[in-house]
Design an enzyme around this catalytic site. Structure first.
Site, short mmCIF file in Angstrom:
data_model
loop_
_atom_site.label_atom_id
_atom_site.label_comp_id
_atom_site.label_asym_id
_atom_site.label_seq_id
_atom_site.Cartn_x
_atom_site.Cartn_y
_atom_site.Cartn_z
N ARG A 102 0.82 -1.22 0.00
CA ARG A 102 0.00 0.00 0.00
C ARG A 102 0.85 1.27 0.00
NH1 ARG A 102 -2.31 -3.55 -1.39
NH2 ARG A 102 -4.25 -4.45 -0.64
N SER A 115 -11.44 0.96 2.74
CA SER A 115 -10.78 0.42 3.93
C SER A 115 -10.05 1.54 4.68
CB SER A 115 -9.79 -0.68 3.55
OG SER A 115 -10.47 -1.79 3.00
N GLU A 147 -4.92 3.65 6.24
CA GLU A 147 -4.78 3.42 4.80
C GLU A 147 -5.33 4.61 4.03
OE1 GLU A 147 -6.33 0.19 1.49
OE2 GLU A 147 -5.68 -0.52 3.45
#
Length: 325
Positions: free
Chosen positions: A180, A229, A299
């Site tokens: 990520r 998310s 995130e």
């Protein structure tokens, strides 16, 4: 809150810019959370050359922030100083099928459109994009992925415009992808990318994409005002399980709430402010740490300025955030 108009200070060259320039554009209009203060100057370039011209002439001391479709983004209530760049679909939304089961796509495209275009061309390997809300630019930046495949597994190369206004081509290795996260040139604006897939059966690929859609819609709040998310999965753990175990499913602060359907989704349920959303996120991080000893990491990208007197502290007791994290 509003910012001083930047345009007069950029004369005379700014008159040669062909794209759209909007002072004090409310960013709540372009983020999925529907929150956020204004951009001091919002720029939507006409094409890649227009973007390069703008960045080449823009003084180095003016901050530049790039946003995509706004799906994985929380802009604070004080907004963003400097220039905010958002690439429009008309100029940066092309799809080209190449030889060797490859696609060249513009970065303003939604991920789902790339997955669909690949399927229609009989190119497999990009179905995972059906399950990711957002656009290709953001996917390239944060190495978006799901169902066992990440952007770095399929991206071959991308075109970008540097902060100095130079048009460059970057390889997969140049991006330094991690979970990520990417480590490409700081300040570069991605404009297109080439993806490598493999031969597949169109009907089979489309069926798998339908299964992904059904799974996602049954387990995630896809029609809510959300950023996807909220927290990254710690190694060996699922964030939603940690949040659930800490008693945070459905937890609410002001107009913000942790989803009852998927505990790792943060929602704007009733005219939330960015302050409500970030405060709820830090409350969840605090409770998860107290319950399990594990520190969740955001995130969702958070950026911009707090409204004075409405700052949010890390874990509600640490340092005040001052910018994007």
């Amino acid at each position: 809150m509003s910012w001083p108009d930047l345009i007069p200070s950029l004369s005379p060259w700014i008159s040669e810019v062909r794209g759209r320039l909007t002072p004090n554009q409310p960013l709540s209009e372009v983020t999925w959370f529907r929150v956020g203060g204004p951009a001091q100057l919002f720029f939507s370039p006409a094409d890649e050359d227009d973007l390069a011209f703008f960045l080449r002439n823009l003084p180095e001391d003016i901050r530049v922030t790039v946003i995509g479709l706004g799906s994985n983004l929380l802009v604070r209530d004080g907004g963003l100083d400097g220039v905010v760049i958002r690439l429009a679909g008309r100029a940066f939304g092309q799809i080209e099928v190449l030889d060797g089961h490859r696609l060249r796509v513009g970065t303003s495209l939604p991920d789902v459109k790339v997955a669909t275009a690949a399927a229609e061309a009989g190119i497999d390997g990009l179905t995972f994009y059906r399950g990711i809300p957002g656009g290709i630019g953001g996917a390239l930046y944060m190495n978006a992925g799901c169902y066992g495949t990440e952007t770095r597994d399929r991206m071959v190369e991308l075109r970008a415009v540097t902060r100095q206004g130079e048009i460059v081509t970057l390889t997969n290795a140049d991006m330094g992808y991690l979970y990520r996260k990417s480590n490409g040139p700081r300040g570069a604006v991605f404009t297109s990318a080439v993806y490598q897939g493999f031969a597949g059966d169109k009907d089979d690929i489309l069926n798998r994409m339908r299964e992904i859609t059904e799974k996602r819609e049954s387990s995630q709040p896809t029609k809510a005002k959300t950023g996807g998310s909220t927290f990254k999965n710690p190694e060996g753990h699922s964030s939603w399980k940690l949040i659930d175990a800490a008693g945070c499913r459905g937890l609410r602060v002001g107009g913000a709430q942790m989803s009852e359907l998927h505990a790792n989704f943060l929602l704007n349920v009733e005219d939330a402010t960015a302050h409500d959303i970030e405060t709820l996120g830090e409350t969840v991080r605090n409770r998860v740490r107290a319950h399990s000893g594990i520190e969740l990491r955001w995130e969702i990208r958070r950026m911009g300025h707090f409204v004075p007197g409405h700052e949010v502290r890390e874990f509600l007791d640490g340092d005040v955030f001052t910018g994007a994290v």
